[in-house]
Design a protein around this motif. Structure first.
Motif, PDB file in Angstrom:
ATOM      1  N   ILE A 115       0.772  -0.972  -0.178  1.00 20.80           N
ATOM      2  CA  ILE A 115      -0.233   0.087   0.177  1.00 20.80           C
ATOM      3  C   ILE A 115       1.055   0.819   0.160  1.00 20.80           C
ATOM      4  CG2 ILE A 115      -2.088   1.958   1.109  1.00 20.80           C
ATOM      5  CD1 ILE A 115      -2.897  -1.259  -0.379  1.00 20.80           C
ATOM      6  N   MET A 116       0.513   2.131  -0.892  1.00 29.49           N
ATOM      7  CA  MET A 116       1.289   2.885  -1.631  1.00 29.49           C
ATOM      8  C   MET A 116       0.316   4.662  -0.534  1.00 29.49           C
ATOM      9  SD  MET A 116       4.592   2.365  -2.103  1.00 29.49           S
ATOM     10  CE  MET A 116       4.766   3.675  -2.562  1.00 29.49           C
ATOM     11  N   THR A 117       0.982   5.689   0.054  1.00 27.16           N
ATOM     12  CA  THR A 117      -0.220   6.734   0.250  1.00 27.16           C
ATOM     13  C   THR A 117       0.752   8.257  -0.298  1.00 27.16           C
ATOM     14  OG1 THR A 117       1.234   6.781   2.398  1.00 27.16           O
ATOM     15  CG2 THR A 117      -0.828   5.562   2.627  1.00 27.16           C
ATOM     16  N   HIS A 118      -0.579   8.935  -0.995  1.00 25.23           N
ATOM     17  CA  HIS A 118      -0.080  10.474  -0.997  1.00 25.23           C
ATOM     18  C   HIS A 118      -1.256  11.266  -0.241  1.00 25.23           C
ATOM     19  CE1 HIS A 118      -2.435  11.489  -4.302  1.00 25.23           C
ATOM     20  NE2 HIS A 118      -1.882   9.429  -4.772  1.00 25.23           N
ATOM     21  N   SER A 119      -0.777  12.855  -0.246  1.00 29.42           N
ATOM     22  CA  SER A 119      -1.839  13.793   0.388  1.00 29.42           C
ATOM     23  C   SER A 119      -2.564  14.105  -0.972  1.00 29.42           C
ATOM     24  CB  SER A 119      -1.215  14.172   1.152  1.00 29.42           C
ATOM     25  OG  SER A 119      -2.092  14.965   1.460  1.00 29.42           O
ATOM     26  N   ALA A 120      -3.426  14.967  -0.861  1.00 32.18           N
ATOM     27  CA  ALA A 120      -3.363  15.801  -2.177  1.00 32.18           C
ATOM     28  C   ALA A 120      -4.123  17.708  -1.520  1.00 32.18           C
ATOM     29  CB  ALA A 120      -5.253  15.582  -2.866  1.00 32.18           C
ATOM     30  N   PRO A 121      -4.492  18.643  -2.019  1.00 27.30           N
ATOM     31  CA  PRO A 121      -4.551  20.087  -1.267  1.00 27.30           C
ATOM     32  C   PRO A 121      -6.120  19.818  -0.879  1.00 27.30           C
ATOM     33  CG  PRO A 121      -3.892  19.992  -3.485  1.00 27.30           C
ATOM     34  CD  PRO A 121      -4.014  18.158  -3.253  1.00 27.30           C
ATOM     35  N   SER A 122      -5.942  20.771   0.148  1.00 29.83           N
ATOM     36  CA  SER A 122      -7.262  20.926   0.733  1.00 29.83           C
ATOM     37  C   SER A 122      -7.346  22.249   1.383  1.00 29.83           C
ATOM     38  CB  SER A 122      -7.736  19.790   1.738  1.00 29.83           C
ATOM     39  OG  SER A 122      -6.705  19.940   2.958  1.00 29.83           O
ATOM     40  N   THR A 123      -9.081  22.923   1.333  1.00 35.77           N
ATOM     41  CA  THR A 123      -8.611  24.118   2.153  1.00 35.77           C
ATOM     42  C   THR A 123      -8.793  23.840   3.445  1.00 35.77           C
ATOM     43  OG1 THR A 123     -10.956  24.123   2.123  1.00 35.77           O
ATOM     44  CG2 THR A 123     -10.335  25.444   0.546  1.00 35.77           C
ATOM     45  N   LEU A 124      -8.591  24.921   4.322  1.00 37.96           N
ATOM     46  CA  LEU A 124      -8.955  25.140   5.534  1.00 37.96           C
ATOM     47  C   LEU A 124     -10.256  24.959   5.832  1.00 37.96           C
ATOM     48  CD1 LEU A 124      -6.720  28.155   7.002  1.00 37.96           C
ATOM     49  CD2 LEU A 124      -6.344  25.694   7.460  1.00 37.96           C
ATOM     50  N   THR A 151     -13.389  24.739   8.241  1.00 38.70           N
ATOM     51  CA  THR A 151     -14.453  25.892   9.322  1.00 38.70           C
ATOM     52  C   THR A 151     -15.349  25.786   9.569  1.00 38.70           C
ATOM     53  OG1 THR A 151     -15.342  27.502   7.274  1.00 38.70           O
ATOM     54  CG2 THR A 151     -13.367  27.891   7.530  1.00 38.70           C
ATOM     55  N   ILE A 152     -15.824  25.901  11.184  1.00 46.78           N
ATOM     56  CA  ILE A 152     -16.682  25.500  12.033  1.00 46.78           C
ATOM     57  C   ILE A 152     -17.608  26.023  11.961  1.00 46.78           C
ATOM     58  CG2 ILE A 152     -17.192  24.868  13.982  1.00 46.78           C
ATOM     59  CD1 ILE A 152     -15.081  24.661  15.286  1.00 46.78           C
ATOM     60  N   ASP A 153     -18.997  26.268  11.577  1.00 50.19           N
ATOM     61  CA  ASP A 153     -19.670  26.866  10.929  1.00 50.19           C
ATOM     62  C   ASP A 153     -20.314  27.416  12.229  1.00 50.19           C
ATOM     63  OD1 ASP A 153     -22.258  26.908   9.176  1.00 50.19           O
ATOM     64  OD2 ASP A 153     -22.972  27.317  10.288  1.00 50.19           O
ATOM     65  N   PRO A 154     -20.513  29.170  11.987  1.00 51.36           N
ATOM     66  CA  PRO A 154     -21.234  29.821  12.668  1.00 51.36           C
ATOM     67  C   PRO A 154     -22.151  29.666  13.718  1.00 51.36           C
ATOM     68  CG  PRO A 154     -21.146  31.237  11.007  1.00 51.36           C
ATOM     69  CD  PRO A 154     -20.789  29.620  10.596  1.00 51.36           C
ATOM     70  N   ILE A 155     -23.153  29.571  13.324  1.00 51.14           N
ATOM     71  CA  ILE A 155     -24.463  29.201  13.196  1.00 51.14           C
ATOM     72  C   ILE A 155     -24.414  27.476  14.150  1.00 51.14           C
ATOM     73  CG2 ILE A 155     -27.034  28.712  13.244  1.00 51.14           C
ATOM     74  CD1 ILE A 155     -26.697  31.173  10.975  1.00 51.14           C
ATOM     75  N   ASP A 156     -24.170  26.183  13.032  1.00 54.04           N
ATOM     76  CA  ASP A 156     -24.776  24.849  13.745  1.00 54.04           C
ATOM     77  C   ASP A 156     -22.670  24.990  13.881  1.00 54.04           C
ATOM     78  OD1 ASP A 156     -24.564  22.279  14.206  1.00 54.04           O
ATOM     79  OD2 ASP A 156     -25.952  22.181  12.031  1.00 54.04           O
ATOM     80  N   THR A 157     -22.474  24.746  15.621  1.00 55.11           N
ATOM     81  CA  THR A 157     -20.722  23.938  15.229  1.00 55.11           C
ATOM     82  C   THR A 157     -20.238  22.696  15.027  1.00 55.11           C
ATOM     83  OG1 THR A 157     -21.460  24.059  17.768  1.00 55.11           O
ATOM     84  CG2 THR A 157     -20.985  26.126  17.420  1.00 55.11           C
ATOM     85  N   ASN A 158     -21.734  21.916  14.903  1.00 54.71           N
ATOM     86  CA  ASN A 158     -21.249  21.126  14.653  1.00 54.71           C
ATOM     87  C   ASN A 158     -21.528  20.136  13.589  1.00 54.71           C
ATOM     88  OD1 ASN A 158     -22.262  20.404  17.496  1.00 54.71           O
ATOM     89  ND2 ASN A 158     -23.400  18.959  17.489  1.00 54.71           N
ATOM     90  N   LEU A 159     -20.907  21.842  12.903  1.00 55.24           N
ATOM     91  CA  LEU A 159     -21.142  21.149  10.840  1.00 55.24           C
ATOM     92  C   LEU A 159     -19.668  22.573  10.402  1.00 55.24           C
ATOM     93  CD1 LEU A 159     -22.910  20.011   8.750  1.00 55.24           C
ATOM     94  CD2 LEU A 159     -23.251  22.578   8.452  1.00 55.24           C
ATOM     95  N   ILE A 160     -19.033  21.149  10.272  1.00 51.03           N
ATOM     96  CA  ILE A 160     -17.597  21.796   9.020  1.00 51.03           C
ATOM     97  C   ILE A 160     -17.772  21.799   7.397  1.00 51.03           C
ATOM     98  CG2 ILE A 160     -14.749  21.341   9.656  1.00 51.03           C
ATOM     99  CD1 ILE A 160     -16.442  21.042  12.571  1.00 51.03           C
ATOM    100  N   HIS A 161     -16.757  23.006   7.105  1.00 47.45           N
ATOM    101  CA  HIS A 161     -16.823  23.678   5.706  1.00 47.45           C
ATOM    102  C   HIS A 161     -15.519  23.402   5.354  1.00 47.45           C
ATOM    103  CE1 HIS A 161     -21.229  23.875   6.545  1.00 47.45           C
ATOM    104  NE2 HIS A 161     -21.011  24.920   7.511  1.00 47.45           N
ATOM    105  N   GLY A 162     -15.872  22.977   3.577  1.00 51.85           N
ATOM    106  CA  GLY A 162     -13.880  23.350   3.682  1.00 51.85           C
ATOM    107  C   GLY A 162     -14.574  22.952   2.094  1.00 51.85           C
ATOM    108  N   SER A 163     -13.110  22.486   1.502  1.00 57.87           N
ATOM    109  CA  SER A 163     -12.762  21.447   0.410  1.00 57.87           C
ATOM    110  C   SER A 163     -11.595  21.295  -0.096  1.00 57.87           C
ATOM    111  CB  SER A 163     -13.146  23.117  -0.924  1.00 57.87           C
ATOM    112  OG  SER A 163     -14.216  23.638  -1.124  1.00 57.87           O
ATOM    113  N   ILE A 164     -12.428  20.146  -0.177  1.00 54.52           N
ATOM    114  CA  ILE A 164     -11.010  18.662  -0.625  1.00 54.52           C
ATOM    115  C   ILE A 164     -10.737  19.228  -2.361  1.00 54.52           C
ATOM    116  CG2 ILE A 164     -11.227  17.883   1.398  1.00 54.52           C
ATOM    117  CD1 ILE A 164     -12.559  15.805   0.026  1.00 54.52           C
ATOM    118  N   MET A 165      -9.935  18.178  -2.616  1.00 52.49           N
ATOM    119  CA  MET A 165      -8.299  18.441  -4.571  1.00 52.49           C
ATOM    120  C   MET A 165      -7.866  16.873  -4.593  1.00 52.49           C
ATOM    121  SD  MET A 165      -7.765  22.326  -3.124  1.00 52.49           S
ATOM    122  CE  MET A 165      -8.987  23.555  -2.806  1.00 52.49           C
ATOM    123  N   PRO A 166      -9.655  15.860  -4.280  1.00 48.68           N
ATOM    124  CA  PRO A 166      -8.204  14.358  -4.937  1.00 48.68           C
ATOM    125  C   PRO A 166      -7.875  15.358  -6.362  1.00 48.68           C
ATOM    126  CG  PRO A 166     -10.483  14.806  -4.734  1.00 48.68           C
ATOM    127  CD  PRO A 166     -10.353  15.919  -4.562  1.00 48.68           C
TER     128      PRO A 166
END
Length: 292
Positions: free
Chosen positions: A98-107, A109-124
């Motif tokens: 098994i070989m592994t490598h990573s990929a970019p992603s944004t920081l 951020t926790i939602d200001p209203i619903d703190t159980n919700l996290i937002h961002g973008s991933i770039m496989p």
């Protein structure tokens, strides 16, 4: 009668003020979309992780905007999540190893209203849709009420289709590969749009990715299907924003349709390291695409 009229007038005025206040407090650029598709759910230590997206599946190579809903089976109350971090990992089976490598992603951020919700973008950067042999995982660490949490969520990511627009591209400079990702606008419209672009590279053979803050981005949007016309407005070059960890600016679009967002990347000495200026019908070699 005058008293009744005054009461009615006051009620209508109060209703009007309340309506205006509610409208003014809604920022379309910070509020997450209300309609989400569940990509996958994962459970560990009594915690359920639900990954959501406006799309029905995740793609590669592509910039995928996602949200993560974190819920506890033991409590329906708000969770106190701190120090949230994520990392995208590719798992590839090669010669029974098994070989592994990573990929970019944004920081993230926790939602200001619903703190159980996290937002961002991933770039496989490549597809992976075979669990156990070729797949991605989203590795998450965070602090939950003084407890350090760690979870690895498997993800199936399909290859992009020929009909999809390019919102993740790359270029090479000085023997390094840079990934350039369109973060916003996700729902473009006629008029001024918030423009956010991320630039990432890896200094350790794709094991980790970092934001590249010391470049300058020139932007020239064109409509190839409409004589390659532009927007008849000067667009300021994009500088890196330390608060957003992205290159930010404004993208004015004059009409709906297919847009080619031509790009030029300059280094600190104002030398072009990727892309070129648009000349008549010849576009830049570096671009992103939008259609609405």
């Amino acid at each position: 009668m005058k008293t009744n009229i005054s009461i009615i007038t006051s009620l209508l005025l109060a209703l009007f003020i309340t309506s205006c206040s509610n409208s003014d407090n809604q920022n379309p650029h910070t509020q997450p979309p209300t309609t989400k598709n569940i990509i996958t759910t994962y459970e560990q230590e009594g915690i359920t992780y639900t990954i959501l997206s406006n799309q029905k599946q995740l793609w590669a190579p592509y910039t995928n905007a996602i949200s993560i809903k974190i819920q506890s089976k033991e409590s329906l109350n708000t969770l106190y999540i701190e120090n949230f971090q994520w990392k995208l990992i590719m798992h590839m089976s090669m010669n029974e190893h098994i070989m592994t490598h990573s990929a970019p992603s944004t920081l993230a951020t926790i939602d200001p209203i619903d703190t159980n919700l996290i937002h961002g973008s991933i770039m496989p950067t490549m597809p992976g849709n075979e669990l156990g042999s070729n797949y991605w995982s989203l590795n998450i660490t965070y602090k939950l009420q003084d407890k350090h949490m760690q979870v690895e969520i498997p993800l199936l990511i399909d290859p992009t289709t020929s009909s999809q627009k390019t919102n993740l591209t790359w270029f090479k400079s000085n023997n390094q590969t840079y990934y350039l990702a369109l973060i916003n606008p996700t729902t473009p419209k006629t008029g001024e749009n918030p423009l956010q672009i991320g630039i990432y590279n890896s200094l350790d053979n794709a094991q980790n990715y970092q934001e590249v803050p010391d470049l300058l981005l020139g932007v020239d949007p064109r409509m190839p299907d409409m004589g390659n016309h532009g927007v008849n407005k000067v667009i300021q070059d994009l500088h890196y924003s330390t608060t957003e960890s992205l290159y930010s600016g404004v993208l004015p679009l004059t009409m709906s349709g297919f847009w080619l967002i031509n790009l030029i990347v300059y280094d600190q000495d104002n030398r072009i390291i990727a892309g070129n200026k648009v000349q008549d019908s010849t576009n830049s070699s570096l671009y992103l695409e939008l259609e609405f």
